[in-house]
Design an enzyme around this catalytic site. Sequence first.
Site, mmCIF file in Angstrom:
data_model
loop_
_atom_site.group_PDB
_atom_site.id
_atom_site.type_symbol
_atom_site.label_atom_id
_atom_site.label_comp_id
_atom_site.label_asym_id
_atom_site.label_seq_id
_atom_site.Cartn_x
_atom_site.Cartn_y
_atom_site.Cartn_z
ATOM 1 N N LYS A 263 1.349 7.786 7.192
ATOM 2 C CA LYS A 263 1.049 9.354 6.652
ATOM 3 C C LYS A 263 -0.486 9.015 5.879
ATOM 4 C CE LYS A 263 4.243 10.259 3.677
ATOM 5 N NZ LYS A 263 4.979 8.675 3.767
ATOM 6 N N ARG B 15 10.964 15.839 -1.446
ATOM 7 C CA ARG B 15 11.737 14.608 -1.194
ATOM 8 C C ARG B 15 13.326 15.058 -0.712
ATOM 9 N NH1 ARG B 15 9.414 9.437 -1.794
ATOM 10 N NH2 ARG B 15 7.501 9.761 -2.699
ATOM 11 N N ARG C 291 3.501 -6.754 7.536
ATOM 12 C CA ARG C 291 2.387 -6.740 6.663
ATOM 13 C C ARG C 291 2.263 -7.874 5.625
ATOM 14 N NH1 ARG C 291 2.428 -0.296 5.817
ATOM 15 N NH2 ARG C 291 4.537 -1.001 4.612
ATOM 16 N N ARG D 27 4.903 -8.079 0.315
ATOM 17 C CA ARG D 27 5.308 -7.313 -0.773
ATOM 18 C C ARG D 27 6.962 -6.993 -0.461
ATOM 19 N NH1 ARG D 27 1.704 -2.195 -1.399
ATOM 20 N NH2 ARG D 27 2.749 -1.628 0.517
ATOM 21 N N ARG E 173 15.198 1.648 2.834
ATOM 22 C CA ARG E 173 14.217 2.915 2.486
ATOM 23 C C ARG E 173 14.241 3.871 3.705
ATOM 24 N NH1 ARG E 173 8.515 0.656 1.439
ATOM 25 N NH2 ARG E 173 8.049 2.547 0.772
#
Length: 253
Positions: free
Chosen positions: A36, A110, A149, A182, A193
């Site tokens: 996004k 959301r 990542r 992270r 998520r």
Amino acid sequence: MCIRDRYQRRVHGIHYFMKADPEICILIIGAPASGKGTHGGRIKDKYGFYHLASGDLLREEVKNKTPIGVKAKDIMNAGKLVPDEIIFEIIGKTLEKPECKRVMFDGFPRTLDQAHKLAEFLVAKNKKLVGVIYLKVEDEELLLRSCGRRFHPASGRTYHVKFNPPKVEGKDDITGEPLIQRDDDKEETMKTRIALFHKNNEPILKLYGDQNLLHTVEIPGKLEDNWKKVDAAMQEVMKTCTKQLILQITSKQ
């Protein structure tokens, strides 16, 4: 009235309408790690949409200790979700900016309830939702993107163990300092998520599909190939929007 005069009125009316830059909105929807931010940035640059991310706006209000930010921080510190009333107050404040003639909502709404509230809110603000871009990525690809990542905390430099690896595994290219993963990018967290995204967004996507606003873009390939598909969807959105404006003008003549 002769055909030429009707034509000139039409052309001048369309020119005026486009020059006036009608206040339109789009949504960009996608799971975490769907791209996004990348594609939203390109849409912003090419089509002139103000990038409105409600989470970023909320954090900015809290950081600046505005009256809304202080109220929101107290609610968050109490372990509660910030109510929609505060979110819409922040969005409304942002929409008053002169650069918000065209707005791209990122990560909002959301929930289905927020989607219904947003529709009423935009009508009250004299803005029109003209398209919804859904970046559809398979769950396995989302996990691969996010779990690989790595970050250098001091500089914010970003790496990926597969797509953009550091020269030395686990080390920043410039300083040689350790890279971190992270918590949000760890596999179990990401799975949670992603599942939450699907649960909340399936009814939202159905709503916009039923309203003929939804443009689903499959995102399986390379960045430039994906952008071509996103750009094609945006061109379709703008083409449809222009046709609607023309119909509005001609129907009044």
